[in-house]
Design an enzyme around this catalytic site. Structure first.
Site, mmCIF file in Angstrom:
data_model
loop_
_atom_site.group_PDB
_atom_site.id
_atom_site.type_symbol
_atom_site.label_atom_id
_atom_site.label_comp_id
_atom_site.label_asym_id
_atom_site.label_seq_id
_atom_site.Cartn_x
_atom_site.Cartn_y
_atom_site.Cartn_z
ATOM 1 N N GLU A 79 6.399 -13.734 -30.927
ATOM 2 C CA GLU A 79 6.090 -12.344 -31.283
ATOM 3 C C GLU A 79 6.962 -11.399 -30.474
ATOM 4 O O GLU A 79 7.387 -11.745 -29.369
ATOM 5 C CB GLU A 79 4.598 -12.056 -31.076
ATOM 6 C CG GLU A 79 4.048 -12.485 -29.738
ATOM 7 C CD GLU A 79 2.521 -12.444 -29.697
ATOM 8 O OE1 GLU A 79 1.870 -12.917 -30.640
ATOM 9 O OE2 GLU A 79 1.984 -11.925 -28.707
ATOM 10 N N LYS B 130 8.347 -8.749 -27.937
ATOM 11 C CA LYS B 130 7.853 -8.268 -26.650
ATOM 12 C C LYS B 130 8.028 -6.756 -26.649
ATOM 13 O O LYS B 130 9.139 -6.236 -26.551
ATOM 14 C CB LYS B 130 8.640 -8.906 -25.502
ATOM 15 C CG LYS B 130 8.081 -8.548 -24.149
ATOM 16 C CD LYS B 130 8.699 -9.427 -23.071
ATOM 17 C CE LYS B 130 8.035 -9.228 -21.723
ATOM 18 N NZ LYS B 130 8.128 -7.870 -21.214
ATOM 19 N N ASP C 248 8.081 -3.028 -25.492
ATOM 20 C CA ASP C 248 8.391 -2.412 -24.203
ATOM 21 C C ASP C 248 7.510 -1.178 -23.991
ATOM 22 O O ASP C 248 7.915 -0.051 -24.268
ATOM 23 C CB ASP C 248 9.877 -2.034 -24.159
ATOM 24 C CG ASP C 248 10.379 -1.921 -22.737
ATOM 25 O OD1 ASP C 248 9.602 -2.219 -21.807
ATOM 26 O OD2 ASP C 248 11.544 -1.533 -22.562
ATOM 27 N N TYR D 226 -2.044 -8.096 -28.705
ATOM 28 C CA TYR D 226 -1.356 -9.392 -28.697
ATOM 29 C C TYR D 226 -2.181 -10.531 -28.121
ATOM 30 O O TYR D 226 -1.710 -11.652 -28.036
ATOM 31 C CB TYR D 226 -0.004 -9.311 -27.987
ATOM 32 C CG TYR D 226 -0.056 -8.824 -26.554
ATOM 33 C CD1 TYR D 226 -0.667 -9.578 -25.566
ATOM 34 C CD2 TYR D 226 0.510 -7.612 -26.197
ATOM 35 C CE1 TYR D 226 -0.719 -9.131 -24.263
ATOM 36 C CE2 TYR D 226 0.472 -7.157 -24.898
ATOM 37 C CZ TYR D 226 -0.148 -7.921 -23.930
ATOM 38 O OH TYR D 226 -0.204 -7.473 -22.643
ATOM 39 N N LYS E 156 14.262 -12.969 -23.176
ATOM 40 C CA LYS E 156 14.712 -11.584 -23.049
ATOM 41 C C LYS E 156 15.981 -11.301 -23.852
ATOM 42 O O LYS E 156 16.860 -12.156 -23.953
ATOM 43 C CB LYS E 156 14.973 -11.260 -21.574
ATOM 44 C CG LYS E 156 13.716 -11.151 -20.724
ATOM 45 C CD LYS E 156 12.922 -9.925 -21.118
ATOM 46 C CE LYS E 156 12.064 -9.341 -20.035
ATOM 47 N NZ LYS E 156 12.671 -8.825 -18.867
ATOM 48 N N CYS F 18 28.647 6.224 9.191
ATOM 49 C CA CYS F 18 27.559 6.678 8.334
ATOM 50 C C CYS F 18 27.852 8.092 7.821
ATOM 51 O O CYS F 18 28.146 8.984 8.621
ATOM 52 C CB CYS F 18 26.261 6.668 9.129
ATOM 53 S SG CYS F 18 24.909 7.485 8.285
ATOM 54 N N CYS G 265 25.310 10.708 9.583
ATOM 55 C CA CYS G 265 25.274 11.056 11.010
ATOM 56 C C CYS G 265 26.546 10.665 11.759
ATOM 57 O O CYS G 265 26.654 10.879 12.955
ATOM 58 C CB CYS G 265 24.060 10.405 11.679
ATOM 59 S SG CYS G 265 24.238 8.627 11.858
ATOM 60 N N CYS H 228 24.044 1.692 9.145
ATOM 61 C CA CYS H 228 24.275 2.731 10.129
ATOM 62 C C CYS H 228 23.547 2.338 11.414
ATOM 63 O O CYS H 228 22.422 1.867 11.388
ATOM 64 C CB CYS H 228 23.726 4.044 9.582
ATOM 65 S SG CYS H 228 23.444 5.279 10.843
ATOM 66 N N CYS I 282 19.897 9.422 13.058
ATOM 67 C CA CYS I 282 20.479 9.575 11.723
ATOM 68 C C CYS I 282 19.464 10.292 10.833
ATOM 69 O O CYS I 282 18.381 9.764 10.564
ATOM 70 C CB CYS I 282 20.819 8.208 11.137
ATOM 71 S SG CYS I 282 21.377 8.314 9.434
HETATM 72 S S1 IVH Z 1 1.407 -11.901 -23.478
HETATM 73 C C1 IVH Z 1 -0.714 -14.245 -20.395
HETATM 74 N N1 IVH Z 1 2.569 -10.775 -25.561
HETATM 75 O O1 IVH Z 1 4.895 -8.109 -21.318
HETATM 76 C C2 IVH Z 1 0.219 -13.588 -21.343
HETATM 77 N N2 IVH Z 1 2.804 -9.714 -23.463
HETATM 78 O O2 IVH Z 1 6.021 -9.472 -18.982
HETATM 79 C C3 IVH Z 1 0.654 -12.258 -20.881
HETATM 80 N N3 IVH Z 1 4.096 -7.656 -23.510
HETATM 81 O O3 IVH Z 1 2.200 -7.569 -19.162
HETATM 82 C C4 IVH Z 1 1.247 -11.339 -21.802
HETATM 83 N N4 IVH Z 1 4.510 -7.639 -25.667
HETATM 84 O O4 IVH Z 1 2.581 -5.895 -21.010
HETATM 85 C C5 IVH Z 1 2.341 -10.703 -24.237
HETATM 86 N N5 IVH Z 1 3.523 -9.893 -27.483
HETATM 87 C C6 IVH Z 1 3.294 -9.812 -26.173
HETATM 88 C C7 IVH Z 1 3.783 -8.748 -25.395
HETATM 89 C C8 IVH Z 1 3.523 -8.751 -24.025
HETATM 90 C C9 IVH Z 1 4.679 -7.001 -24.520
HETATM 91 C C10 IVH Z 1 4.121 -7.230 -22.084
HETATM 92 C C11 IVH Z 1 2.775 -7.204 -21.444
HETATM 93 C C12 IVH Z 1 2.861 -8.089 -20.246
HETATM 94 C C13 IVH Z 1 4.333 -8.165 -20.037
HETATM 95 C C14 IVH Z 1 4.704 -9.471 -19.359
#
Ligand code: IVH
Length: 694
Positions: A126, A128, A130, A237, A325, A419, A422, A437, A443
């Site tokens: 799924e 991730k 932000d 999620y 990532k 520095c 200072c 420094c 400083c």
């Molecule tokens: S699962 C135990 N699913 O990413 C599982 N997290 O780096 C924990 N996040 O704190 C998280 N989309 O805020 C999960 N589809 C997704 C997500 C997700 C964003 C964030 C979440 C978590 C952080 C972890």
């Protein structure tokens, strides 16, 4: 070359010093990110620090401490919101950055579960999102509490604000369980973010760096009317805990949540091969720019809930999930100049001043160059065209110089040996990448940064004394050294323009400031030590020192004696977890300086330093015991057995010695069993062990 490879050359002592630096940096970044909603480095840089820390700890497991960022999540919640304990901890995720690392992840899952070659591992992929994570607690199907993640165990109560978010169901249908914690990500759409920033700009209000900061800043408003005016959304999620009858696997948890009225991200799909996962990753990466919300990767979760249960957690993250990532966003611009900033411990940090450029929707004008070796390694010159990279944050990094764009007019940057604040000599110690420094308290840059550290949240936590005010009071000569904070009220009484008459101040804010200063005249010993800002003495080490020495008098006494490296006191100091010779040097160096002893004396006259209260250790029959597993185990794999034992506070060792408390012998146990019998170590069968820990 990757960071982790270079680590193999480090001695334990250097590794310990590097570890301390990494821990401190990561904590500071965590705090900037989670508490101030104002990250100071790019996600990619942050991930690099974390990877280095993990590599270091896997090479030197003795460096792992309970306080290490690898063992904890986020940071303690701020003081402005009420705190909420999560029924099930909110965890973080490990990361993978390549196909190879993804395969390693799946391999680890397989080995841990002891799966046969042919058995597929189904993963739910799924996006991730932000944003910022949120836990929603429903009792009798009504939303009762919403909380941020905080440090994973405890978050901030943001119920009132979350009540204003339309995507969040306030009530669940009749078929939902009596008690349920739903986990999701609060986010702001890109289009809404741009509109909000435009409006903020017109109103001369704070401009947010990116949609995530805007969402976090909007949720962490003390006034829920402001939150209500901000366009926030939530994707669910997961759940804290759910009885099996509601969902048979992770995929069905998502479907069930959808059925109960939660919004679910698109592109949630099941895959059972690396090939298919990678194809999905590429597809989503291409789609990324077209989505109206920011995603920074893909989360993979083992679909079977019984497997999730068995896989469990490694301190801060589940073994059954990981985040794949996306690469950071990049752009090309010109370096107009390089400035040197001086930090609290005197570290000189080069910052590239850039021709402003938009990267991923954010205007960027500074980039960190880390240190002088980095400038050298990348061959950066003033006037160079460079590739810069940011991943959702404010300070990006310089990735690469475009040498083909050179005109010959670029200037080599000469790293200063003095520095800039200072003019004291700035030196690099053996093995240190950082030039520092030597001005200490003379400083101004260091003095101000130390004062900021002194009043910061994990130290004296003085509300009302923010960075800007510390700088201003320092310049005016009102606060030059920490103890001046506690005589400020007295000084203020005889000022021509007392604080309350200044711009931005009034009777009430002046009173609040003095109240919060006076409140801190009683201070826990560990906070006091941390507040001193001694190099390499982070929060965790400060706690250990406080626990070991008990009082400031004892600590000072011990430091005086420990100056003799042959003394027992010195040996005692090194026996403290996390304290190696390098840390000891910094600590002893601090106490040896006359001006530091003066600071301590002045502070003692103002404060009541309270003895440190150590937290209780967990209760389990095997806490502190050393266990050796040998032979073939029937009911669990070896890694599973080890993880379980460690989670109960036991140490798992690979070899039997007089120090071993238990040997757990499975079928076909050989030499280790024999050795245990010879040494008279207690031998248990697998079932006896399980009974002991059950
Ligand atoms: S699962 C135990 N699913 O990413 C599982 N997290 O780096 C924990 N996040 O704190 C998280 N989309 O805020 C999960 N589809 C997704 C997500 C997700 C964003 C964030 C979440 C978590 C952080 C972890």
């Amino acid at each position: 070359m990757s960071q982790s490879k270079a680590l193999f050359d480090l001695s334990l002592e250097d590794a310990r010093a590097r570890h301390a630096v990494l821990v401190k940096d990561i904590r500071a970044h965590d705090k900037a990110y989670y508490q101030k909603d104002a990250p100071e480095v790019s996600d990619a840089d942050y991930d690099k620090l974390r990877q280095e820390l993990e590599a270091l700890e896997s090479q030197y497991p003795e460096l792992i401490t309970a306080g290490s960022p690898t063992q904890t999540v986020g940071v303690k919640p701020s003081q402005s919101f009420k705190k909420v304990k999560h029924a099930v901890p909110m965890l973080s995720l490990s990361n993978v950055f390549s196909e190879e690392e993804l395969e390693d992840f799946i391999g680890r899952v397989r080995r841990f579960l002891g799966l046969s070659e042919g058995e597929p591992v189904e993963l739910l992929a799924e996006p991730k999102i932000d944003g910022l994570s949120c836990s929603l607690r429903y009792e009798d199907r009504k939303l009762v509490v919403a909380a941020t993640r905080g440090d994973g165990a405890e978050g901030e109560d943001i119920t009132e604000n979350v009540m204003t978010i339309k995507d969040v169901p306030k009530e669940l249908p009749k078929d939902a369980p009596d008690v349920l914690e739903v986990r999701g990500e609060i986010y702001m759409r890109r289009s809404d973010f741009e509109r909000l920033n435009k409006a903020q700009e017109e109103a001369s209000e704070h401009i947010f760096a990116n949609p995530r900061n805007a969402a976090a800043g909007s949720v962490r408003q003390l006034d829920s009317l402001i939150t209500k005016s901000r366009p926030l959304h939530l994707f669910a999620y997961g759940v804290g805990h759910i009885p099996v009858k509601y969902a048979k696997d992770q995929f069905h948890i998502i479907q069930t949540l959808k059925g109960w009225g939660f919004k679910i991200a698109e592109q949630v799909e099941l895959f059972d091969s690396t090939k298919a996962l990678i194809k999905n990753y590429q597809l989503l990466l291409e789609k990324r720019a077209d989505l109206d919300y920011e995603i920074d990767g893909i989360v993979y979760k083992v679909n079977r809930l019984d497997w999730q249960e068995r896989l469990g957690f490694v301190s801060r993250a589940p073994r059954w999930a990981t985040a794949h990532k996306f690469p950071a966003e990049q752009a090309v611009t010109v370096i107009n100049g390089i400035d040197i900033q001086v930090g609290r411990t005197g570290a000189l940090t080069p910052v590239a001043r850039l021709e402003p450029i938009t990267v991923g929707g954010v205007v960027v004008s500074n980039a960190t160059l880390h240190n002088e070796d980095e400038i050298e390694r990348k061959g950066v010159r003033i006037g160079d065209h460079v590739v810069i990279q940011r991943a959702g944050d404010v300070i990006p990094q310089v990735v690469q110089v475009l040498e083909e764009k050179r005109t010959g007019k670029e200037k080599v940057f000469v790293y200063p040996e003095r520095c800039p604040a200072c003019d004291s000599l700035a030196i690099r110690e053996d093995g240190d990448v950082v030039r520092r420094c030597t001005g200490g308290l003379i400083c101004p840059a260091q003095a101000v940064e130390r004062l900021k550290h002194f009043v910061s949240r994990l130290a004296f936590d003085i509300e009302g004394l923010g960075s800007k005010i510390v700088e201003q009071f320092y310049e005016e000569g009102l606060i030059k050294s920490p103890a001046d904070i506690f005589i400020l009220e007295e000084k203020n009484a005889s000022l021509d323009t007392p604080i309350r008459e200044r711009e931005g101040w009034g009777e009430l804010s002046e009173k609040n400031l003095f109240d919060s200063i006076n409140e801190r005249r009683n201070i826990a010993f560990n906070r006091f030590i941390y507040a001193l800002g001694i190099r390499q003495i982070g929060e965790a080490t400060a706690k250990r020192l406080a626990a070991t020495y008990g009082s400031l008098d004892k600590l000072k006494e011990a430091m005086e004696v420990a100056h003799d490296r042959e003394s027992e006191s010195y040996a005692d100091l090194l026996a403290i977890e996390d304290v190696g010779p390098a840390v000891a040097d910094d600590l002893l160096g601090f106490f040896a300086e006359a001006h530091n002893r003066d600071v301590l004396k002045d502070l003692e006259a103002q404060l009541n330093i309270e003895p440190y209260e150590a937290p209780q250790v967990a209760d389990s029959p095997v806490v502190g015991k050393t266990v050796v597993f040998t032979g073939t185990l029937e009911k669990m794999t070896r890694p599973e057995a080890k993880a379980k034992a460690e989670s109960l506070g036991a140490k798992v060792s690979g070899s039997v010695s007089k120090k071993t408390d238990y040997v757990v012998a499975g079928g076909d146990a050989g030499s280790k069993l024999k050795k245990a019998q010879e040494l008279g170590v207690l031998v248990l069968t697998e079932s006896q062990w399980l009974e002991l820990i059950s």
